[in-house]
Design a protein around this motif. Structure first.
Motif, PDB file in Angstrom:
ATOM      1  N   ASN A 140       0.948  -1.317   0.059  1.00 19.75           N
ATOM      2  CA  ASN A 140      -0.096  -0.065  -0.053  1.00 19.75           C
ATOM      3  C   ASN A 140       0.940   1.357  -0.046  1.00 19.75           C
ATOM      4  OD1 ASN A 140      -2.591  -1.024  -0.132  1.00 19.75           O
ATOM      5  ND2 ASN A 140      -2.575  -1.289   2.162  1.00 19.75           N
ATOM      6  N   ASN A 141       1.882   1.157  -0.814  1.00 17.57           N
ATOM      7  CA  ASN A 141       2.842   2.451  -0.863  1.00 17.57           C
ATOM      8  C   ASN A 141       3.041   2.808  -2.273  1.00 17.57           C
ATOM      9  OD1 ASN A 141       4.233   0.313  -1.789  1.00 17.57           O
ATOM     10  ND2 ASN A 141       6.316   1.306  -1.035  1.00 17.57           N
ATOM     11  N   PHE A 142       2.310   2.472  -3.369  1.00 19.27           N
ATOM     12  CA  PHE A 142       2.204   2.926  -4.516  1.00 19.27           C
ATOM     13  C   PHE A 142       0.908   3.956  -4.554  1.00 19.27           C
ATOM     14  CE2 PHE A 142       1.081   3.071  -9.163  1.00 19.27           C
ATOM     15  CZ  PHE A 142       2.375   3.267  -9.606  1.00 19.27           C
ATOM     16  N   TYR A 143       1.482   5.265  -4.863  1.00 21.42           N
ATOM     17  CA  TYR A 143       0.454   6.474  -4.860  1.00 21.42           C
ATOM     18  C   TYR A 143       0.063   6.718  -6.270  1.00 21.42           C
ATOM     19  CZ  TYR A 143      -1.062  11.106  -4.373  1.00 21.42           C
ATOM     20  OH  TYR A 143      -1.887  12.066  -4.244  1.00 21.42           O
ATOM     21  N   VAL A 144      -1.279   6.913  -6.479  1.00 24.53           N
ATOM     22  CA  VAL A 144      -1.904   7.314  -7.602  1.00 24.53           C
ATOM     23  C   VAL A 144      -2.746   8.370  -7.231  1.00 24.53           C
ATOM     24  CG1 VAL A 144      -3.381   6.925  -9.526  1.00 24.53           C
ATOM     25  CG2 VAL A 144      -1.813   5.140  -8.761  1.00 24.53           C
ATOM     26  N   GLY A 145      -2.817   9.637  -7.768  1.00 24.93           N
ATOM     27  CA  GLY A 145      -3.610  10.784  -7.858  1.00 24.93           C
ATOM     28  C   GLY A 145      -4.143  11.545  -9.008  1.00 24.93           C
ATOM     29  N   VAL A 146      -5.216  11.913  -8.846  1.00 25.94           N
ATOM     30  CA  VAL A 146      -5.702  12.699  -9.907  1.00 25.94           C
ATOM     31  C   VAL A 146      -6.474  13.861  -9.267  1.00 25.94           C
ATOM     32  CG1 VAL A 146      -6.205  10.696 -11.502  1.00 25.94           C
ATOM     33  CG2 VAL A 146      -7.941  11.458  -9.924  1.00 25.94           C
ATOM     34  N   GLY A 147      -6.568  15.171  -9.986  1.00 24.47           N
ATOM     35  CA  GLY A 147      -7.140  16.119  -9.802  1.00 24.47           C
ATOM     36  C   GLY A 147      -7.366  17.452 -10.454  1.00 24.47           C
ATOM     37  N   PHE A 148      -8.063  18.442  -9.890  1.00 28.33           N
ATOM     38  CA  PHE A 148      -8.303  19.605 -10.733  1.00 28.33           C
ATOM     39  C   PHE A 148      -8.381  20.847  -9.801  1.00 28.33           C
ATOM     40  CE2 PHE A 148     -11.110  22.700 -12.465  1.00 28.33           C
ATOM     41  CZ  PHE A 148     -10.487  23.144 -13.741  1.00 28.33           C
ATOM     42  N   GLY A 149      -7.855  22.134 -10.281  1.00 29.75           N
ATOM     43  CA  GLY A 149      -8.104  23.243  -9.377  1.00 29.75           C
ATOM     44  C   GLY A 149      -7.886  24.190 -10.099  1.00 29.75           C
ATOM     45  N   LEU A 150      -8.135  25.631  -9.649  1.00 27.93           N
ATOM     46  CA  LEU A 150      -7.796  26.968 -10.209  1.00 27.93           C
ATOM     47  C   LEU A 150      -7.062  27.888  -9.356  1.00 27.93           C
ATOM     48  CD1 LEU A 150     -11.676  27.406 -11.510  1.00 27.93           C
ATOM     49  CD2 LEU A 150      -9.314  26.913 -12.946  1.00 27.93           C
ATOM     50  N   LYS A 151      -6.350  28.733  -9.912  1.00 22.52           N
ATOM     51  CA  LYS A 151      -5.365  29.634  -9.140  1.00 22.52           C
ATOM     52  C   LYS A 151      -5.714  30.884  -9.792  1.00 22.52           C
ATOM     53  CE  LYS A 151      -0.781  29.668  -9.086  1.00 22.52           C
ATOM     54  NZ  LYS A 151       0.693  29.425  -8.925  1.00 22.52           N
TER      55      LYS A 151
ATOM     56  N   VAL B   9      -2.612  12.406 -14.057  1.00 20.81           N
ATOM     57  CA  VAL B   9      -2.649  11.156 -13.059  1.00 20.81           C
ATOM     58  C   VAL B   9      -1.246  11.190 -12.800  1.00 20.81           C
ATOM     59  CG1 VAL B   9      -2.265   8.639 -13.124  1.00 20.81           C
ATOM     60  CG2 VAL B   9      -3.966   9.678 -14.715  1.00 20.81           C
ATOM     61  N   ASN B  10      -1.094  11.615 -11.337  1.00 19.88           N
ATOM     62  CA  ASN B  10       0.380  11.586 -10.704  1.00 19.88           C
ATOM     63  C   ASN B  10       0.489  10.170 -10.131  1.00 19.88           C
ATOM     64  OD1 ASN B  10       0.527  14.074 -11.036  1.00 19.88           O
ATOM     65  ND2 ASN B  10       1.413  14.594  -9.008  1.00 19.88           N
ATOM     66  N   VAL B  11       1.690   9.587 -10.213  1.00 15.16           N
ATOM     67  CA  VAL B  11       2.036   8.486  -9.774  1.00 15.16           C
ATOM     68  C   VAL B  11       3.335   8.616  -8.804  1.00 15.16           C
ATOM     69  CG1 VAL B  11       1.086   7.013 -11.394  1.00 15.16           C
ATOM     70  CG2 VAL B  11       3.350   7.533 -11.676  1.00 15.16           C
ATOM     71  N   GLY B  12       3.381   7.591  -7.857  1.00 13.88           N
ATOM     72  CA  GLY B  12       4.616   7.953  -7.053  1.00 13.88           C
ATOM     73  C   GLY B  12       4.672   6.870  -5.932  1.00 13.88           C
ATOM     74  N   PHE B  13       5.391   7.345  -4.800  1.00 17.25           N
ATOM     75  CA  PHE B  13       5.346   6.352  -3.692  1.00 17.25           C
ATOM     76  C   PHE B  13       5.406   7.214  -2.365  1.00 17.25           C
ATOM     77  CE2 PHE B  13       7.582   4.120  -6.966  1.00 17.25           C
ATOM     78  CZ  PHE B  13       7.205   2.966  -6.990  1.00 17.25           C
ATOM     79  N   ALA B  14       4.774   6.362  -1.370  1.00 18.28           N
ATOM     80  CA  ALA B  14       4.634   6.912  -0.025  1.00 18.28           C
ATOM     81  C   ALA B  14       5.407   6.225   0.853  1.00 18.28           C
ATOM     82  CB  ALA B  14       3.271   6.577   0.431  1.00 18.28           C
ATOM     83  N   PHE B  15       6.144   7.021   1.636  1.00 23.20           N
ATOM     84  CA  PHE B  15       7.257   6.465   2.552  1.00 23.20           C
ATOM     85  C   PHE B  15       7.110   7.040   3.880  1.00 23.20           C
ATOM     86  CE2 PHE B  15       8.862   9.981  -0.146  1.00 23.20           C
ATOM     87  CZ  PHE B  15       9.469  10.734   0.616  1.00 23.20           C
TER      88      PHE B  15
END
Length: 181
Positions: free
Chosen positions: A144-155, A175-181
């Motif tokens: 449970n340390n392979f990270y996947v994230g999606v999202g949207f925002g405005l600035k 699609v952001n992918v990475g690792f949790a540690f």
């Protein structure tokens, strides 16, 4: 009004380092990870890239820093000439995870940072901005340390935005992918 980039960037980095250096007060949310490092490798195909570092503050809140850059080629419909435009973005952000499990589920955040735009037949310019985002993230894999994230925002950018530049900047985590540690 143009912002001097160095003092604002320095203040943001000092704030982030102070938060990072402070001992994490996050409760164990079941997975035990306190940090995530992620990037959007798919964006490289679209001439867009972003990366983020996120650290747990509490069971349901995080703080982080993110940066992105992109290029776009515009073709003038009258002359047929091609012009390349670029932008760079750097933000410090805070996110709230209503589920109480940082790095997993829906999260809503606020951000502050600098955006630099050039091209689009304009003078280069750097502006300070404030914004928000809504994201969904998952921790996957055997540990449970392979990270996947999606999202949207405005600035929303403040000050004098260069002619032809954006005053409201979309911030997209395809699609952001990475690792949790």
């Amino acid at each position: 009004m143009h912002w001097n980039v160095r003092p604002v960037l320095a203040a943001g980095l000092v704030s982030l380092l102070a938060a990072w250096a402070a001992p994490a007060q996050a409760q164990d949310s079941g997975h035990g990870y306190r940090q995530v490092l992620s990037a959007n490798p798919f964006g490289l195909l679209l001439k867009f890239f972003n990366a983020e570092y996120e650290r747990a503050l509490t069971e349901s809140t995080t703080i982080g820093i993110g940066g992105s850059f992109g290029t776009n080629e515009d073709v003038d419909e009258f002359t047929g000439e091609t012009e390349e435009s670029t932008w760079f973005n750097g933000d410090v952000f805070w996110r709230f995870y209503p589920s109480g499990s940082h790095f997993e589920g829906w999260n809503f955040g606020v951000k502050a940072g600098l955006t630099h735009q050039e091209g689009w037949s304009q003078e280069p310019g750097t502006n300070f901005g404030l914004g928000f985002d809504a994201n969904r993230s998952w921790l996957l894999g055997k540990n449970n340390n392979f990270y996947v994230g999606v999202g949207f925002g405005l600035k929303r950018l403040f000050g004098e935005v260069p002619d032809g530049g954006l005053e409201i900047v979309p911030t997209i985590r395809v699609v952001n992918v990475g690792f949790a540690f």
